[in-house]
Enzyme design. Sequence first.
Site, mmCIF file in Angstrom:
data_model
loop_
_atom_site.group_PDB
_atom_site.id
_atom_site.type_symbol
_atom_site.label_atom_id
_atom_site.label_comp_id
_atom_site.label_asym_id
_atom_site.label_seq_id
_atom_site.Cartn_x
_atom_site.Cartn_y
_atom_site.Cartn_z
ATOM 1 N N SER A 10 0.803 -1.214 0.000
ATOM 2 C CA SER A 10 0.000 0.000 0.000
ATOM 3 C C SER A 10 0.844 1.276 0.000
ATOM 4 O O SER A 10 1.628 1.498 -0.913
ATOM 5 C CB SER A 10 -0.944 -0.068 1.196
ATOM 6 O OG SER A 10 -1.833 1.000 1.202
ATOM 7 N N ASP A 57 -3.262 6.240 -3.097
ATOM 8 C CA ASP A 57 -2.102 5.643 -2.433
ATOM 9 C C ASP A 57 -1.497 4.560 -3.345
ATOM 10 O O ASP A 57 -1.936 4.386 -4.485
ATOM 11 C CB ASP A 57 -2.455 5.110 -1.037
ATOM 12 C CG ASP A 57 -3.262 3.826 -1.078
ATOM 13 O OD1 ASP A 57 -3.880 3.541 -2.131
ATOM 14 O OD2 ASP A 57 -3.277 3.090 -0.074
ATOM 15 N N ASP A 91 -1.526 1.361 -3.680
ATOM 16 C CA ASP A 91 -2.282 0.250 -4.280
ATOM 17 C C ASP A 91 -3.691 0.695 -4.673
ATOM 18 O O ASP A 91 -4.555 -0.131 -4.980
ATOM 19 C CB ASP A 91 -2.322 -0.968 -3.358
ATOM 20 C CG ASP A 91 -2.989 -0.692 -2.025
ATOM 21 O OD1 ASP A 91 -3.105 0.493 -1.639
ATOM 22 O OD2 ASP A 91 -3.407 -1.656 -1.360
ATOM 23 N N ASP A 137 -6.306 2.057 -3.108
ATOM 24 C CA ASP A 137 -7.546 1.843 -2.352
ATOM 25 C C ASP A 137 -7.887 3.035 -1.457
ATOM 26 O O ASP A 137 -8.863 2.998 -0.713
ATOM 27 C CB ASP A 137 -7.516 0.530 -1.545
ATOM 28 C CG ASP A 137 -6.421 0.496 -0.503
ATOM 29 O OD1 ASP A 137 -5.591 1.432 -0.452
ATOM 30 O OD2 ASP A 137 -6.384 -0.489 0.262
ATOM 31 N N ALA A 153 -10.767 8.729 7.849
ATOM 32 C CA ALA A 153 -10.332 10.077 7.496
ATOM 33 C C ALA A 153 -9.200 10.028 6.470
ATOM 34 O O ALA A 153 -9.068 10.903 5.617
ATOM 35 C CB ALA A 153 -9.881 10.812 8.748
HETATM 36 C C1 16G Z 1 -4.041 -0.154 7.913
HETATM 37 C C2 16G Z 1 -5.508 -0.202 7.618
HETATM 38 C C3 16G Z 1 -6.081 1.189 7.587
HETATM 39 C C4 16G Z 1 -5.782 1.900 8.884
HETATM 40 C C5 16G Z 1 -4.312 1.860 9.199
HETATM 41 C C6 16G Z 1 -4.066 2.360 10.581
HETATM 42 C C7 16G Z 1 -6.695 -1.779 6.192
HETATM 43 C C8 16G Z 1 -6.819 -2.369 4.836
HETATM 44 N N1 16G Z 1 -5.760 -0.860 6.339
HETATM 45 O O1 16G Z 1 -3.346 0.482 6.881
HETATM 46 O O2 16G Z 1 -7.449 1.070 7.397
HETATM 47 O O3 16G Z 1 -6.200 3.220 8.820
HETATM 48 O O4 16G Z 1 -3.850 0.522 9.134
HETATM 49 O O5 16G Z 1 -2.721 2.189 10.925
HETATM 50 O O6 16G Z 1 -7.415 -2.125 7.104
HETATM 51 P P1 16G Z 1 -2.233 2.318 12.406
HETATM 52 O O7 16G Z 1 -2.887 1.231 13.213
HETATM 53 O O8 16G Z 1 -0.749 2.185 12.320
HETATM 54 O O9 16G Z 1 -2.639 3.672 12.874
HETATM 55 ZN ZN ZN Z 2 -3.712 1.146 0.213
#
Ligand code: 16G
Ligand code: ZN
Length: 530
Positions: free
Chosen positions: A65, A277, A279, A281, A372
């Site tokens: 991603s 981003d 990938d 999404d 967000a």
């Molecule tokens: C991942 C999640 C994204 C979330 C982020 C938070 C998926 C596909 N991706 O990238 O939704 O906002 O983690 O990251 O679920 P953090 O836990 O490091 O704040």
């Molecule tokens: Zn992504």
Amino acid sequence: DMDLNAITKFSALHAKPDGLILQYGTAGFRTKANCLDHVMYRMGLLAVLRSKQTKSTIGVMVTASHNPEEDNGVKLIDPLGEMLAPSWEEHATCLANAEEQNVHAVLAEICHREAVNQQQKAMIIIGRDTRPSSEKLSQSVIDGVTALGGQYHDYGLVTTPQLHYLVCCQNTNGQYGKATVEGYYQKLSKAFVDLTKQTFSNGNESRALKIDCASGIGALKLKEMEHYLPRELSLHLFNDGSKGKLNHLCGADFVKSHQKLPLGIEVKPNERCCSFDGDADRIVYYYNDAAGHFHLIDGDKIATLISSFLKELLLEVGENLKIGVVQTAYANGSSTQYLEEIMKVPVHCTKTGVKHLHHKAQEFDIGVYFEANGHGTVLFSKTAETKIRQLAKEEMDEKKRKAAMMLENVIDLINQTVGDAISDMLLVEAILVLKGLSVQQWDGIYTDLPNRQLKVMVADRQVIDTTDAERRAVRPVGLQEAIDDLVKKYRSSRAFVRPSGTEDVVRVYAEADSQENADKLATEVSLAVF
Ligand code: 16G
Ligand code: ZN
């Protein structure tokens, strides 16, 4: 039974580095690409078991991603295009961390616990992003699939949401669409053309949109899709991968977290721009005003635009279909207030991570969810979809039927399996043109509260335990009280801390009536975390 010799033979070619422990986290496995070969192979194995158990096609996506180009990652996609079921996330972690000689035993244990019928055929579809490491790593996934006698189809370079779509198509007899990338373009472009028909055929001049593709897969796929789209929508691609490093100083995550323009894009005042981003999404919009000030239009504003459009259509259709919006703790306080108080739409908050939002959104006739950071989509319940399609065909009242037809177009335009930057972008563009909204007018729906995010390094981030969708800390004792006291010092303020699911840090979020106060509050809360 499983062919032990084949597994062992291939396994040795995909050896696990000593002492490496990884977790199937919110976004699958993600780390430096050169540590992931064994994980890919083993996820190929696991996908075969999941496919046998569900008697369905399973997807394996190789991507990291928005992470730096040197990283990579892998996610499994379940039969209807959803994220992998939680119990299988645990199997994935177990399998990825097993020592070489235990791989077979772990596989046998999973088969036993999940009642996998080993005679069942397995079908796996594979996709990858444009990272230099992705091709070789997806070959390792294929090795895993074939070691267990599974069949596969390699779609090669695709966006993450495209692979989710393809999995869903494979398992629903084409009801969701044709299981090809072209089929996806046809489905989206037809819905987009139908939805915008009256407006675009009125001889409107063309509408330009500048897109920062993060030097990733999004550029490739937009170029493929472009000739399916009406000429009135003219897309100008930047960071299209011809030069520049993936996600480096560009892309949706960069723009959202730094709140500034990506490198490599040229903008004139008030031009509508967006960033994908790595990938494709996630999407965020933005523009620079005449004074050169940057304005971010994040996932919350996208959710607001989409849900107000859908609410109007529902009102015209006159059916009792309920719409709800799902957010996380990161949603700007102004967005929640606007949705609840002005739009009178119920808003729910879940833990961070797409699967949590997606799950909650399934409870509504129409569930709009966005993080967000720009990941989001719209889900229509079976009942709502059937009702809408029926009204679009049979409703006698012209105005009602037209509204139903537009809702039907939205159903086909939005990727209901997962958030998709391309599909979200087309829906936003359609709504803006239909409502005659400029990017400034859209931005002006409400004013974001100034906010600040900080990272805190701690010895063990798991000492922080949260509740209430991550908005309150229950451990360590006293932390929440300290945060409450700090928050009281500022107006329109709010703050929370949570352990990151993707990095070894604790994240701090604060918002307040001014940027200065949001910054102060965030710093004070960071100090309270120690
Ligand atoms: C991942 C999640 C994204 C979330 C982020 C938070 C998926 C596909 N991706 O990238 O939704 O906002 O983690 O990251 O679920 P953090 O836990 O490091 O704040
Ligand atoms: Zn992504």
